[in-house]
Design a protein around this motif. Structure first.
Motif, PDB file in Angstrom:
ATOM      1  N   PRO A  14      -1.534   6.843  -7.566  1.00 42.93           N
ATOM      2  CA  PRO A  14      -2.078   5.554  -7.988  1.00 42.93           C
ATOM      3  C   PRO A  14      -3.015   4.981  -6.936  1.00 42.93           C
ATOM      4  O   PRO A  14      -2.767   5.077  -5.741  1.00 42.93           O
ATOM      5  CB  PRO A  14      -0.843   4.680  -8.146  1.00 42.93           C
ATOM      6  N   GLN A  15      -4.057   4.373  -7.391  1.00 40.37           N
ATOM      7  CA  GLN A  15      -5.057   3.801  -6.503  1.00 40.37           C
ATOM      8  C   GLN A  15      -4.466   2.678  -5.654  1.00 40.37           C
ATOM      9  O   GLN A  15      -4.906   2.449  -4.527  1.00 40.37           O
ATOM     10  CB  GLN A  15      -6.251   3.300  -7.318  1.00 40.37           C
ATOM     11  N   SER A  16      -3.435   1.998  -6.180  1.00 40.86           N
ATOM     12  CA  SER A  16      -2.803   0.914  -5.416  1.00 40.86           C
ATOM     13  C   SER A  16      -2.122   1.431  -4.155  1.00 40.86           C
ATOM     14  O   SER A  16      -1.912   0.680  -3.212  1.00 40.86           O
ATOM     15  CB  SER A  16      -1.789   0.175  -6.288  1.00 40.86           C
ATOM     16  N   VAL A  17      -1.802   2.717  -4.121  1.00 42.58           N
ATOM     17  CA  VAL A  17      -1.210   3.337  -2.932  1.00 42.58           C
ATOM     18  C   VAL A  17      -2.280   4.044  -2.123  1.00 42.58           C
ATOM     19  O   VAL A  17      -2.445   3.806  -0.927  1.00 42.58           O
ATOM     20  CB  VAL A  17      -0.092   4.338  -3.317  1.00 42.58           C
TER      21      VAL A  17
ATOM     22  N   VAL B 212      -5.528   2.284  -0.037  1.00 38.94           N
ATOM     23  CA  VAL B 212      -5.393   1.424   1.145  1.00 38.94           C
ATOM     24  C   VAL B 212      -5.198   2.276   2.392  1.00 38.94           C
ATOM     25  O   VAL B 212      -4.681   3.390   2.326  1.00 38.94           O
ATOM     26  CB  VAL B 212      -4.202   0.441   1.005  1.00 38.94           C
TER      27      VAL B 212
ATOM     28  N   SER C 265       6.210   4.142  -3.372  1.00 38.35           N
ATOM     29  CA  SER C 265       4.907   3.483  -3.215  1.00 38.35           C
ATOM     30  C   SER C 265       4.931   2.478  -2.065  1.00 38.35           C
ATOM     31  O   SER C 265       3.953   2.370  -1.312  1.00 38.35           O
ATOM     32  CB  SER C 265       4.472   2.817  -4.519  1.00 38.35           C
TER      33      SER C 265
ATOM     34  N   ARG D 222       2.451   3.097   1.125  1.00 40.62           N
ATOM     35  CA  ARG D 222       1.470   2.066   1.500  1.00 40.62           C
ATOM     36  C   ARG D 222       1.672   1.619   2.945  1.00 40.62           C
ATOM     37  O   ARG D 222       0.710   1.458   3.693  1.00 40.62           O
ATOM     38  CB  ARG D 222       1.570   0.858   0.557  1.00 40.62           C
TER      39      ARG D 222
END
Length: 126
Positions: free
Chosen positions: A13-16, A19, A87, A91
């Motif tokens: 996922p781009q949310s992980v 960043v 996740s 992150r």
């Protein structure tokens, strides 16, 4: 031959993955193993709940069903908890932040404990 690199923004996922910077692969792989352990735990909880209800055990019916439903619910929830934990840790590693506290242990321990007490009481009442 150099390994093929994915273009930025293509990892899910781009949310992980969107960043911070890439951590040491050993740490990411250890985090993945923890995720997979949670997935295996979920499968074991599902199997235990199904077996508890499918087998003709000498446990009071209502308590047996309650324990089975609780185990199945925990088993169905475990993959979501695994994803959330994976996740958060990934992150944090990518940002070089301190690792967050584990999630889900309390729920798992309490749920399995309650299911065990239900089966024990059901055995004593049967």
């Amino acid at each position: 031959m150099e390994p093929e690199q994915q273009p930025p923004g293509r990892r899910f996922p781009q949310s992980v993955y969107g960043v911070g910077s890439e951590p040491d692969a050993r740490f990411s792989l250890a985090n993945e193993r923890t995720f997979l352990a949670w997935a295996r735990t979920g499968l074991a909880l599902l199997a235990g709940g199904v077996a508890l209800e499918a087998l003709d055990l000498p446990v009071e019916r209502g308590l047996r069903l309650s324990a089975a439903v609780l185990l199945i619910a925990l088993g169905a929830l475990a993959p979501a908890v695994a994803w959330w934990g994976w996740s958060r840790v990934e992150r944090a590693m990518r940002r070089s932040d301190p690792l967050p506290a584990p999630v889900g242990f309390g729920l798992l321990v309490v749920g399995v404990g309650v299911a065990g007490v239900l089966v024990l009481v059901g055995l004593l009442r049967a």
